[in-house]
Structures are given as structure tokens and as C-alpha cells.
Design an enzyme around this catalytic site. Structure first.
Site, PDB file in Angstrom:
ATOM      1  N   GLU A   1       0.823  -1.214   0.000  1.00  0.00           N
ATOM      2  CA  GLU A   1       0.000   0.000   0.000  1.00  0.00           C
ATOM      3  C   GLU A   1       0.856   1.262   0.000  1.00  0.00           C
ATOM      4  O   GLU A   1       1.330   1.678   1.054  1.00  0.00           O
ATOM      5  CB  GLU A   1      -0.929   0.016   1.225  1.00  0.00           C
ATOM      6  CG  GLU A   1      -1.792   1.273   1.289  1.00  0.00           C
ATOM      7  CD  GLU A   1      -2.661   1.380   2.540  1.00  0.00           C
ATOM      8  OE1 GLU A   1      -2.409   0.641   3.512  1.00  0.00           O
ATOM      9  OE2 GLU A   1      -3.573   2.205   2.542  1.00  0.00           O
TER      10      GLU A   1
ATOM     11  N   LYS B   1      -2.721  -2.238  -2.873  1.00  0.00           N
ATOM     12  CA  LYS B   1      -3.730  -1.359  -2.273  1.00  0.00           C
ATOM     13  C   LYS B   1      -3.361   0.060  -2.656  1.00  0.00           C
ATOM     14  O   LYS B   1      -2.325   0.582  -2.220  1.00  0.00           O
ATOM     15  CB  LYS B   1      -3.762  -1.525  -0.754  1.00  0.00           C
ATOM     16  CG  LYS B   1      -4.731  -0.571  -0.062  1.00  0.00           C
ATOM     17  CD  LYS B   1      -5.144  -1.093   1.297  1.00  0.00           C
ATOM     18  CE  LYS B   1      -6.003  -0.078   2.032  1.00  0.00           C
ATOM     19  NZ  LYS B   1      -6.659  -0.658   3.214  1.00  0.00           N
TER      20      LYS B   1
END
Ligand code: 13P
Length: 334
Positions: free
Chosen positions: A177, A219
Site C-alpha cells: 500500500e 492497495k
């Protein structure tokens, strides 16, 4: 852990019409969320709140997995069932946040790097034993005057790749992420350029560290103007910019991309995801891994009456999961 098992877990995380609920707020972050609605930040309140979210009836209709925090993966339902076991028994893959948060990056004023690599192998082995099958590491890229620097982008990408390698060695799917923050008055084009540079650097680093992309989930943050930018963007503009940015940076072999909500309203987060999936013809499933945009309505309700509103709060979690699950198919009706 075989390559096939990692790939299978990754595919299950982004199964059609399903996404992830992020409930991995650190004790300091959940303190802020609780303070916002007047709930005392005790261990029992944190446990009860996570139980509310995880035991939402039929959550797995639209939710494939949930990201837990270290404290939560060691906690149980009030009936004494460990959360990770409860999840696995109910068709929800347990995930775990493993980074140790952001710290100022030396030599780069205003920028941060995510820490947590030291001792990570042993922690991952323990989390696997506790039932986790995927992990999350969040890097943060700030946009401001003369930032981000290439130094910050590369330092964060390098850490993400080293974390991903350790995860795969220990049998956990890494969710990587790199969040480009919405804070600031920058325009959507600036966000596009920063996100593009960040993702290019990330996939370069994953390649350098021999990461199996088939067993990795991205992500991502959406391409949006800064919160304080005078010129806000339409739903379609955000959807088109985000898709173009992802298509030009993210290898097609990746099993899926999920988004964070990053401070967007519940409806915007759902509408953006829906609009992207309506564009269609994408190399990967696009789904959600929302924290605030999955939880805020439930938290507000629960805070008014911890016992009395338990079931009502759960039904809002289900509604948010359903809306986002439909958006992951481009079938949300608004
Ligand atoms: P938000 O959806 O609230 O941004 O949280 C998602 C998340 O897990 C950020 O790391």
C-alpha cells in the site's frame, strides 16, 4: 508455502463482487476515531467494536477478508472464539497490518518512511500461526512544495518490496500500500504524476526483490485533487484518471487492485469504485479495502448506545459492504 497457495489466497481476496474491510487501526488511531464519537479507548471497547464489525451477519456475502491489528488478532469474541478462527469459519480471510507506522525520513524534511522491517520475519511466522494469510504495509507519500522527493518514493518502495519478500517467504500474501495522501491544495494532475511515479518505483522495487506478482495485491489510492484544491473533480474524472494511471504502471499479471478510502465520503468512495468498474475492460479486478468508508456510519450509531445499537450498527456495516461489493462489479445503483 507453495506459489499456488499464495496465488489462490490473492485471488480469493479479490473474488468477484467482494472486497476487504480494513479494521487495522493502531491503538493511537482508533483512539482518534473513538474520541470523535465520545467512546472511551479501553481494550474492552476496542474488542467489542471489532467484534461488532467481524460478526456482522452474512458479512462474507461481500467481504473476502479483514485486516486486523496486532492486538485484535490476539482477541476473541465474547464467547471466547479467537477472531481469526471466527473469520476463517465464516469465510473471511484474516489479514494483519505489520508495519510500525511512519517516521520522519532523515534528510527529507516533510517526508516520512514506514518502519517495521527489523524482526519482521519472526513476527510474520507468528501471525501465520495465529491464522493470518495476508499482510498489509502502508507507505505514505506526502504532496507539498517540492515534495515528494525521489528519495522518499524510493525509500518507501524499497521497504515495501523487502516486506513483500518476507511475507511470501512466510506464506502470507503481501498487500502493498503506497498511499498518496489527499492532504493539500494540489490539483488532480499533480496527484496523477505523483501516483504514477510512486507506482513505477514500487513495481521496479518488487521486481528487484524477486516478488511473485501472482501472489501480491496492490492497495492503491485513487487519483484525486487535494482536499483543499479549489477545483474538485467529477466522479468520472477521478475514475478515468485513476484507471489510466493504473493501466500505465501496474502489470496485468497482478491478481487484483483494492483501494483505500483515504478520507473520501462513504458515497464518493463507492461511486468512484463503481465508475471505474463501469469503464470496464481492465486487466485486473478492482475492488475495495476501505477502513473509514466501511465503518464510520456503524461507529457513529454504536457510539450512541453500545448495547442497544449493536445489531443496527451491524446492519449498516452490511449495507456498506453490499454497496461496495456491487461497485466492485460496476453495478451499484446509488
Ligand atoms: P481508509 O479507507 O480509512 O483510508 O483506510 C484504509 C487503510 O487501511 C489505510 O491503510
Amino acid at each position: 508455502m507453495s506459489i499456488e497457495q499464495l496465488a489462490e489466497t490473492a485471488q480469493a481476496m479479490v473474488a468477484a463482487g467482494k472486497g476487504i474491510i480494513a479494521i487495522d487501526e493502531s491503538t493511537a488511531t482508533i483512539a482518534k476515531r473513538f474520541a470523535g464519537v465520545g467512546i472511551e479507548n479501553t481494550e474492552e471497547n476496542r474488542r467489542a467494536y471489532r467484534e461488532l464489525l467481524l460478526t456482522t451477519p452474512r458479512l462474507s456475502d461481500y467481504i473476502s477478508g479483514a485486516i486486523l491489528y496486532d492486538e485484535t488478532i490476539r482477541q476473541s469474541t465474547r464467547d471466547g472464539v479467537p477472531f481469526a478462527k471466527y473469520m476463517a469459519d465464516n469465510g473471511i480471510i484474516p489479514g494483519i497490518k505489520v508495519d510500525k507506522g511512519t517516521h520522519p525520513l532523515a534528510g527529507c524534511p516533510g517526508e516520512v518512511v514506514t518502519e517495521g522491517l527489523d524482526g519482521l520475519r519472526d513476527r510474520l511466522k507468528e501471525y501465520y500461526k495465529l491464522g493470518a494469510r495476508f499482510a498489509k504495509w502502508r507507505a505514505v507519500i506526502n504532496i507539498g512544495e517540492d515534495i515528494p522527493s525521489g528519495t522518499a518514493i524510493e525509500a518507501n518502495a524499497h521497504a515495501l518490496a523487502r516486506y513483500a519478500a518476507l511475507c511470501q517467504e512466510c506464506g502470507l500474501v503481501p498487500m502493498v500500500e503506497p498511499e498518496v495522501l489527499m492532504d493539500g491544495d494540489h490539483d488532480i494532475q499533480t496527484c496523477y504524476e505523483v501516483t504514477e511515479a510512486t507506482l513505477r518505483s514500487l513495481f521496479g522495487a518488487l521486481y528487484e526483490q524477486n516478488i511473485l506478482l501472482e501472489g501480491t495485491i496492490l492497495k492503491a489510492s485513487m487519483v484525486v485533487p487535494g482536499k483543499d484544491c479549489e477545483e474538485q473533480a467529477s466522479i468520472e474524472e477521478v475514475a478515468e484518471s485513476t484507471i489510466m494511471c493504473l493501466k500505465s504502471t501496474v502489470p496485468a499479471i497482478l491478481p487484483g487492485v483494492v483501494f483505500l478510502s483515504g478520507g473520501q465520503s462513504d458515497d464518493d468512495a463507492t461511486a468512484h469504485l463503481d465508475a471505474m468498474n463501469r469503464i470496464g475492460n481492465l486487466p485486473w479486478p478492482l475492488s475495495f479495502s476501505y477502513g473509514r468508508a466501511m465503518q464510520s456510519a456503524a461507529l457513529a450509531l454504536w457510539s450512541k448506545d453500545l448495547k442497544g445499537n449493536f445489531a443496527k450498527a451491524q446492519s449498516t456495516v452490511y449495507e456498506r459492504a453490499k454497496a461496495n461489493g456491487l461497485a466492485a462489479l460496476g453495478k451499484w445503483e446509488g
